[in-house]
Design a protein around this motif. Structure first.
Motif, PDB file in Angstrom:
ATOM      1  N   ALA A   9      -4.905 -11.430  -4.055  1.00  0.00           N
ATOM      2  CA  ALA A   9      -5.939 -11.693  -5.062  1.00  0.00           C
ATOM      3  C   ALA A   9      -5.375 -11.707  -6.476  1.00  0.00           C
ATOM      4  O   ALA A   9      -5.844 -12.468  -7.338  1.00  0.00           O
ATOM      5  CB  ALA A   9      -7.051 -10.653  -4.956  1.00  0.00           C
ATOM      6  N   GLU A  10      -4.371 -10.875  -6.742  1.00  0.00           N
ATOM      7  CA  GLU A  10      -3.861 -10.711  -8.109  1.00  0.00           C
ATOM      8  C   GLU A  10      -2.548 -11.449  -8.364  1.00  0.00           C
ATOM      9  O   GLU A  10      -2.027 -11.414  -9.483  1.00  0.00           O
ATOM     10  CB  GLU A  10      -3.662  -9.218  -8.421  1.00  0.00           C
ATOM     11  N   ALA A  11      -1.999 -12.108  -7.342  1.00  0.00           N
ATOM     12  CA  ALA A  11      -0.678 -12.733  -7.491  1.00  0.00           C
ATOM     13  C   ALA A  11      -0.695 -13.803  -8.579  1.00  0.00           C
ATOM     14  O   ALA A  11      -1.609 -14.621  -8.653  1.00  0.00           O
ATOM     15  CB  ALA A  11      -0.242 -13.351  -6.166  1.00  0.00           C
ATOM     16  N   PHE A  12       0.325 -13.782  -9.422  1.00  0.00           N
ATOM     17  CA  PHE A  12       0.450 -14.770 -10.502  1.00  0.00           C
ATOM     18  C   PHE A  12       1.869 -15.329 -10.590  1.00  0.00           C
ATOM     19  O   PHE A  12       2.155 -16.194 -11.412  1.00  0.00           O
ATOM     20  CB  PHE A  12       0.068 -14.142 -11.848  1.00  0.00           C
ATOM     21  N   CYS A  13       2.777 -14.803  -9.750  1.00  0.00           N
ATOM     22  CA  CYS A  13       4.165 -15.266  -9.706  1.00  0.00           C
ATOM     23  C   CYS A  13       4.705 -14.857  -8.338  1.00  0.00           C
ATOM     24  O   CYS A  13       4.034 -14.128  -7.601  1.00  0.00           O
ATOM     25  CB  CYS A  13       4.989 -14.644 -10.843  1.00  0.00           C
ATOM     26  N   PRO A  14       5.905 -15.287  -7.952  1.00  0.00           N
ATOM     27  CA  PRO A  14       6.466 -14.811  -6.681  1.00  0.00           C
ATOM     28  C   PRO A  14       6.572 -13.290  -6.659  1.00  0.00           C
ATOM     29  O   PRO A  14       6.947 -12.667  -7.657  1.00  0.00           O
ATOM     30  CB  PRO A  14       7.857 -15.465  -6.643  1.00  0.00           C
ATOM     31  N   ILE A  15       6.226 -12.688  -5.515  1.00  0.00           N
ATOM     32  CA  ILE A  15       6.253 -11.231  -5.355  1.00  0.00           C
ATOM     33  C   ILE A  15       7.134 -10.898  -4.159  1.00  0.00           C
ATOM     34  O   ILE A  15       6.910 -11.405  -3.052  1.00  0.00           O
ATOM     35  CB  ILE A  15       4.835 -10.664  -5.159  1.00  0.00           C
ATOM     36  N   LEU A  16       8.144 -10.060  -4.379  1.00  0.00           N
ATOM     37  CA  LEU A  16       9.056  -9.643  -3.321  1.00  0.00           C
ATOM     38  C   LEU A  16       8.762  -8.191  -2.951  1.00  0.00           C
ATOM     39  O   LEU A  16       8.601  -7.335  -3.831  1.00  0.00           O
ATOM     40  CB  LEU A  16      10.512  -9.763  -3.775  1.00  0.00           C
ATOM     41  N   LEU A  17       8.722  -7.921  -1.645  1.00  0.00           N
ATOM     42  CA  LEU A  17       8.410  -6.589  -1.146  1.00  0.00           C
ATOM     43  C   LEU A  17       9.533  -6.083  -0.253  1.00  0.00           C
ATOM     44  O   LEU A  17      10.128  -6.849   0.510  1.00  0.00           O
ATOM     45  CB  LEU A  17       7.113  -6.612  -0.333  1.00  0.00           C
ATOM     46  N   VAL A  18       9.823  -4.786  -0.347  1.00  0.00           N
ATOM     47  CA  VAL A  18      10.691  -4.121   0.628  1.00  0.00           C
ATOM     48  C   VAL A  18       9.940  -2.907   1.169  1.00  0.00           C
ATOM     49  O   VAL A  18       9.080  -2.351   0.482  1.00  0.00           O
ATOM     50  CB  VAL A  18      12.047  -3.687   0.020  1.00  0.00           C
ATOM     51  N   PRO A  19      10.240  -2.477   2.401  1.00  0.00           N
ATOM     52  CA  PRO A  19       9.519  -1.344   2.980  1.00  0.00           C
ATOM     53  C   PRO A  19      10.074  -0.012   2.501  1.00  0.00           C
ATOM     54  O   PRO A  19      11.253   0.112   2.160  1.00  0.00           O
ATOM     55  CB  PRO A  19       9.754  -1.523   4.483  1.00  0.00           C
ATOM     56  N   GLY A  20       9.200   0.994   2.513  1.00  0.00           N
ATOM     57  CA  GLY A  20       9.620   2.375   2.298  1.00  0.00           C
ATOM     58  C   GLY A  20       9.461   3.159   3.585  1.00  0.00           C
ATOM     59  O   GLY A  20       8.907   2.666   4.581  1.00  0.00           O
ATOM     60  N   ASN A  21       9.918   4.393   3.580  1.00  0.00           N
ATOM     61  CA  ASN A  21       9.819   5.224   4.783  1.00  0.00           C
ATOM     62  C   ASN A  21       8.367   5.443   5.204  1.00  0.00           C
ATOM     63  O   ASN A  21       8.064   5.543   6.394  1.00  0.00           O
ATOM     64  CB  ASN A  21      10.521   6.562   4.568  1.00  0.00           C
ATOM     65  N   HIS A  22       7.433   5.476   4.260  1.00  0.00           N
ATOM     66  CA  HIS A  22       6.028   5.682   4.613  1.00  0.00           C
ATOM     67  C   HIS A  22       5.397   4.441   5.238  1.00  0.00           C
ATOM     68  O   HIS A  22       4.321   4.539   5.826  1.00  0.00           O
ATOM     69  CB  HIS A  22       5.222   6.091   3.368  1.00  0.00           C
ATOM     70  N   ASP A  23       6.023   3.294   5.102  1.00  0.00           N
ATOM     71  CA  ASP A  23       5.457   2.059   5.644  1.00  0.00           C
ATOM     72  C   ASP A  23       5.754   1.873   7.121  1.00  0.00           C
ATOM     73  O   ASP A  23       5.159   1.006   7.768  1.00  0.00           O
ATOM     74  CB  ASP A  23       6.003   0.845   4.875  1.00  0.00           C
ATOM     75  N   ILE A  24       6.648   2.665   7.681  1.00  0.00           N
ATOM     76  CA  ILE A  24       7.109   2.419   9.046  1.00  0.00           C
ATOM     77  C   ILE A  24       6.226   3.072  10.108  1.00  0.00           C
ATOM     78  O   ILE A  24       5.831   2.416  11.056  1.00  0.00           O
ATOM     79  CB  ILE A  24       8.587   2.817   9.180  1.00  0.00           C
ATOM     80  N   PRO A  25       5.855   4.346  10.000  1.00  0.00           N
ATOM     81  CA  PRO A  25       4.960   4.891  11.023  1.00  0.00           C
ATOM     82  C   PRO A  25       3.518   4.493  10.725  1.00  0.00           C
ATOM     83  O   PRO A  25       3.195   4.203   9.566  1.00  0.00           O
ATOM     84  CB  PRO A  25       5.154   6.401  10.882  1.00  0.00           C
ATOM     85  N   PRO A  26       2.584   4.519  11.709  1.00  0.00           N
ATOM     86  CA  PRO A  26       2.842   4.760  13.144  1.00  0.00           C
ATOM     87  C   PRO A  26       3.268   3.493  13.882  1.00  0.00           C
ATOM     88  O   PRO A  26       3.718   3.542  15.008  1.00  0.00           O
ATOM     89  CB  PRO A  26       1.474   5.238  13.645  1.00  0.00           C
ATOM     90  N   SER A  27       3.070   2.339  13.292  1.00  0.00           N
ATOM     91  CA  SER A  27       3.423   1.080  13.960  1.00  0.00           C
ATOM     92  C   SER A  27       4.293   0.268  13.038  1.00  0.00           C
ATOM     93  O   SER A  27       3.876  -0.102  11.945  1.00  0.00           O
ATOM     94  CB  SER A  27       2.168   0.276  14.315  1.00  0.00           C
ATOM     95  N   ARG A  28       5.521  -0.018  13.466  1.00  0.00           N
ATOM     96  CA  ARG A  28       6.426  -0.803  12.639  1.00  0.00           C
ATOM     97  C   ARG A  28       5.962  -2.243  12.526  1.00  0.00           C
ATOM     98  O   ARG A  28       6.499  -3.013  11.752  1.00  0.00           O
ATOM     99  CB  ARG A  28       7.843  -0.758  13.218  1.00  0.00           C
ATOM    100  N   ASP A  29       4.957  -2.615  13.325  1.00  0.00           N
ATOM    101  CA  ASP A  29       4.504  -3.997  13.326  1.00  0.00           C
ATOM    102  C   ASP A  29       3.490  -4.294  12.221  1.00  0.00           C
ATOM    103  O   ASP A  29       3.243  -5.462  11.911  1.00  0.00           O
ATOM    104  CB  ASP A  29       3.879  -4.350  14.679  1.00  0.00           C
ATOM    105  N   SER A  30       2.864  -3.269  11.638  1.00  0.00           N
ATOM    106  CA  SER A  30       1.784  -3.506  10.674  1.00  0.00           C
ATOM    107  C   SER A  30       2.243  -4.375   9.515  1.00  0.00           C
ATOM    108  O   SER A  30       1.575  -5.334   9.120  1.00  0.00           O
ATOM    109  CB  SER A  30       1.235  -2.174  10.149  1.00  0.00           C
ATOM    110  N   LEU A  31       3.403  -4.039   8.954  1.00  0.00           N
ATOM    111  CA  LEU A  31       3.905  -4.780   7.799  1.00  0.00           C
ATOM    112  C   LEU A  31       4.324  -6.194   8.206  1.00  0.00           C
ATOM    113  O   LEU A  31       3.993  -7.177   7.527  1.00  0.00           O
ATOM    114  CB  LEU A  31       5.080  -4.023   7.178  1.00  0.00           C
ATOM    115  N   ALA A  32       5.031  -6.312   9.319  1.00  0.00           N
ATOM    116  CA  ALA A  32       5.470  -7.641   9.782  1.00  0.00           C
ATOM    117  C   ALA A  32       4.270  -8.523  10.085  1.00  0.00           C
ATOM    118  O   ALA A  32       4.253  -9.708   9.739  1.00  0.00           O
ATOM    119  CB  ALA A  32       6.351  -7.495  11.018  1.00  0.00           C
ATOM    120  N   ASP A  33       3.247  -7.944  10.725  1.00  0.00           N
ATOM    121  CA  ASP A  33       2.045  -8.724  11.046  1.00  0.00           C
ATOM    122  C   ASP A  33       1.354  -9.206   9.776  1.00  0.00           C
ATOM    123  O   ASP A  33       0.844 -10.334   9.725  1.00  0.00           O
ATOM    124  CB  ASP A  33       1.075  -7.886  11.870  1.00  0.00           C
ATOM    125  N   ALA A  34       1.327  -8.351   8.758  1.00  0.00           N
ATOM    126  CA  ALA A  34       0.676  -8.728   7.505  1.00  0.00           C
ATOM    127  C   ALA A  34       1.384  -9.917   6.861  1.00  0.00           C
ATOM    128  O   ALA A  34       0.739 -10.841   6.355  1.00  0.00           O
ATOM    129  CB  ALA A  34       0.652  -7.538   6.550  1.00  0.00           C
TER     130      ALA A  34
END
Length: 273
Positions: free
Chosen positions: A73-98
């Protein structure tokens, strides 16, 4: 090139209780604060924006969805994301699916671990995370050895700040189990490299030879850091980097360096006035 920087947004389900760290993780306002941070950076016109992990606190699907809904909704330029340790549990697939279900839009939202991006002629690489054998430990994925000036995005520090945090009386959230290997790989390239990191919830800068590491404070706790970095690759004095913090410096208990700092590169990175 101007890069907007946010880290450690820690979006969480409604009702998540505050958690003490350097100050207090304030979950109930995390989503609104993230949207506000994106709008703040928009006023400063970055060419690209990065979010350095711990996008969510529990890695749960609804929080990941909230994060991406706000980002889209707020994007106005390219946005790059990397995961943190809190993003991995309980399912490592949540971020990839998104990432896989993102709508096609005018502005790219990029998994910087899967795909590098070049902005203003500068390659930007992301470090991913792999769980170690011991719970709570992670290894960083290797990135291509830079063959020119490059920016590296990593949730965890590449240059350890454990001693500096201890001297300042600050808690230390830990290093990657293969941190030293990643540091050696970047040193071996010999190319000037700027690493942006989060995780520790501290503002800090540390240089070692061809590596300049800039650690950014978290958005989830005071001083609710938002920043941008100006990089000029071709100047008479060599590459230069200038960090501009947008949160009030007076609120930065967890600051190891001046929140607004400049650096230049000759044969190594050095602070400049």
């Amino acid at each position: 090139m101007r890069i907007g920087v946010i880290t450690d947004t820690h979006l969480a389900p409604a009702g998540t209780e505050h958690f003490p760290w350097h100050t207090e993780l304030q979950f109930e306002t995390a989503a609104a604060r993230y949207a506000g941070a994106l709008r703040t950076l928009r006023r400063h016109g970055p060419d690209v924006l990065v979010v350095l992990g711990d996008l969510t606190h529990f890695g749960d699907g609804p929080s990941v969805k909230d994060f991406f809904d706000i980002t889209v909704a707020e994007a106005f330029c390219p946005i790059l994301l990397v995961p943190g340790n809190h993003d991995i549990p309980p399912s490592r697939d949540s971020l990839a699916d998104a990432f896989d279900t993102l709508p096609t839009g005018r502005h790219r939202i990029v998994d910087a671990v899967r795909a590098s991006l070049t902005a203003s002629g500068i390659p930007i690489h992301g470090v991913g995370l792999t769980p170690g054998e011991t719970e709570g430990e992670y290894a960083g994925t290797r990135i291509p050895a830079p063959d020119q000036f490059a920016v590296v995005l990593s949730h965890y520090p590449i240059l350890t700040l454990e001693e500096e945090c201890a001297a300042a009386g600050l808690q230390y959230a830990g290093d990657l189990i293969n941190r030293a290997d990643l540091e050696r790989a970047l040193h071996s390239s010999g190319c000037p490299t700027v690493a942006f990191t989060g995780h520790l919830h501290v503002r800090a800068a540390k240089a070692s030879g061809n590596i300049l590491q800039i650690a950014f404070g978290a958005l989830i706790e005071a001083p609710f850091d938002v920043a941008y970095v100006d990089i000029e690759r071709n100047t008479p004095d060599g590459p230069t980097v200038r960090v501009q913090q947008l949160a009030p410096a007076t609120a930065a208990r967890a600051a190891l360096t001046d929140p607004t700092s400049s650096y230049s590169y000759g044969k190594e990175w050095t602070p400049t006035a």
